[in-house]
Write an enzyme that holds these catalytic residues in place. Structure first.
Site, mmCIF file in Angstrom:
data_model
loop_
_atom_site.group_PDB
_atom_site.id
_atom_site.type_symbol
_atom_site.label_atom_id
_atom_site.label_comp_id
_atom_site.label_asym_id
_atom_site.label_seq_id
_atom_site.Cartn_x
_atom_site.Cartn_y
_atom_site.Cartn_z
ATOM 1 C CG ASP A 139 14.292 -27.574 -2.859
ATOM 2 O OD1 ASP A 139 15.475 -27.895 -2.979
ATOM 3 O OD2 ASP A 139 13.710 -27.519 -1.773
ATOM 4 C CD GLU A 140 17.551 -24.148 -0.303
ATOM 5 O OE1 GLU A 140 17.104 -23.563 0.672
ATOM 6 O OE2 GLU A 140 18.657 -24.711 -0.319
#
Length: 421
Positions: free
Chosen positions: A94-95
């Site tokens: 998610d990053e």
DNA sequence: TCTGGGGTCCTATTCCTA
DNA sequence: TCTGTAGGAATAGGACCC
């Protein structure tokens, strides 16, 4: 992404909207992987033991998590990123860091690209995200933190969504931050810095590099001294080489039986080998990790003469390493990994042969034993057609079915409180 | 409160070898 | 051949990240 796993669960089940949602290990030894801002308002945080989270927020919806689904959504998100720039470095599902210097002529200034990406992920994928914009990597990361919503016992406060640190204002942004905000300052380093009277990045700026090196070590000291002055020349690296592949598992109840631990080693070695082969990797160093009930952790490693990617070869070395560790006290966690990786040489598939036990370690009997690589290839073919459970080591056959370990199976700790058998 | 899983990187120590 | 040593590889552990 904001509360990524929880947000994906909400996306797939809109009835969860507005409720505290906690994703993670649901068993006694599980931890929280992600939680919605509604749950954070009760003090729940990621990495917190699930039992503690349950005390803080008993009415929350607890979900075991679906790693495969999150990976799938992550790929869609990366798809959006790559429409703006090929220079995307994924940090986790998610990053990611994006270097958009070359994209500004096409899409406008970085701040506009940030707004555009955020809005597309919201509209096309239905997920909330926050974007930080800055001239160097670690500052962009801090900016994204500043862009996120916040939740504490007083309630939830929306974030700006996009946070830009303008050139020339970096030190002004950094100065008031607590030292823990810096990448690389965890509890241990923070304690050492506090002993020197350093609690903020502004205070860190004034400390000579050699003093920092004395406190936290040479490389780390240099690194911190540079970050505090906003010096970070690390590039965005789109294709970083994988350095190791491993599988580890915490058991609901400590395991005392050496035979059972042996079966677990075979199972994990098979899982590691499968992932290595699918990634086209072979490795020379086999690592074993054992954690006891009191959390004392032992690691053992052995480097073999020839790189391997076959379950039986990895298992045989790991079993030999396990024999040198005292497991009588009971094992809480067991792990098997391979490092010292290189790309598999597909042009000469005959170079690898199964070499068991002491033979693997000593590099003896090359060529005498069966070519396990062929067997591994056959296993792979069967699994791709009939599923991972269709074939595997015979020792893992229990009650007529195979206990194959897949990535994400026990991602956040055991889901039960019972023993694995 | 009682601490997951999958990684990376750094440091200290030990062992081997030139 | 023996001994001391310097350097590199292997090993173990710890800190940190998401």
């Amino acid at each position: 992404m904001d509360a990524f796993y929880a947000a994906v669960e909400l996306l797939d089940d809109p009835s969860l909207a507005g409720r505290p949602v906690i994703v993670g290990g649901t068993g006694r030894r599980g931890v929280v992987a992600s939680c919605s801002y509604e749950a954070r308002a009760y003090g729940v945080r990621s990495a917190m033991p699930s039992a503690r989270a349950r005390q803080l927020c008993p009415h929350a919806v607890f979900l075991a998590g679906r790693f495969g689904r999150y990976s799938e959504v992550s790929r869609s998100i990366h798809g959006v990123f790559e429409e703006y720039t090929p220079l995307v470095e994924g940090i986790s599902l998610d990053e990611a860091f994006l270097d958009v210097t070359g994209a500004e002529r096409l899409f406008g200034p970085a701040a506009e690209i940030a707004v555009s990406i955020r809005s597309r992920i919201r509209c096309e994928l239905g997920l909330p995200c926050s974007v930080g914009v800055a001239g160097v990597k670690f500052l962009a990361k801090l900016a994204s933190e500043a862009a996120k919503p916040r939740a504490d016992l007083r309630g939830i406060v929306e974030g700006p969504g996009v946070f830009v640190i303008e050139p020339g204002r970096e030190l002004e942004f950094l100065r008031p931050l607590p030292i823990e905000a810096l990448w690389g300052v965890g509890p241990a380093t923070a304690t050492r810095l506090r002993r020197l009277g350093i609690t903020t990045v502004g205070e860190l700026m004034g400390v000579p590099e050699d003093v920092l090196q004395g406190a936290v070590g040479r490389a780390h000291g240099t690194h911190l001294a540079r970050l505090a002055r906003c010096i970070d020349d690390r590039e965005v690296e789109p294709n970083r080489d994988v350095k190791s592949v491993s599988h580890e598992e915490t058991y609901p109840v400590d395991v005392h039986d050496p035979d059972q631990l042996g079966d677990e080693i075979v199972r994990m070695a098979d899982a590691v080998a499968t992932r290595m082969r699918r990634a086209g990797l072979v490795g020379r160093t086999i690592n074993l990790k054992v954690r006891y009930g009191d959390f004392v952790t032992r690691t053992r490693a052995q480097t073999v003469p020839e790189a391997v990617a076959e379950g039986p070869a990895i298992a045989s070395v790991a079993l030999a390493l396990l024999a040198g560790v005292d497991v009588a006290a009971g094992v809480r966690l067991l792990g098997v990994g391979v490092s010292n990786l290189t790309a598999a040489d597909v042009s000469s598939p005959e170079q690898l042969h199964l070499e068991l036990g002491a033979d693997v370690a000593a590099g003896r009997n090359r060529g005498r034993l069966v070519g396990w690589r062929h067997a591994a290839g056959a296993v792979e073919a069967v699994r791709s057609r009939y599923g991972d459970d269709a074939v595997g080591p015979a020792s893992l056959l229990k009650d007529g079915s195979l206990r194959i370990k897949r990535p994400g199976d026990t991602q956040w700790g055991p889901t039960t409180n019972e023993t694995p058998e």
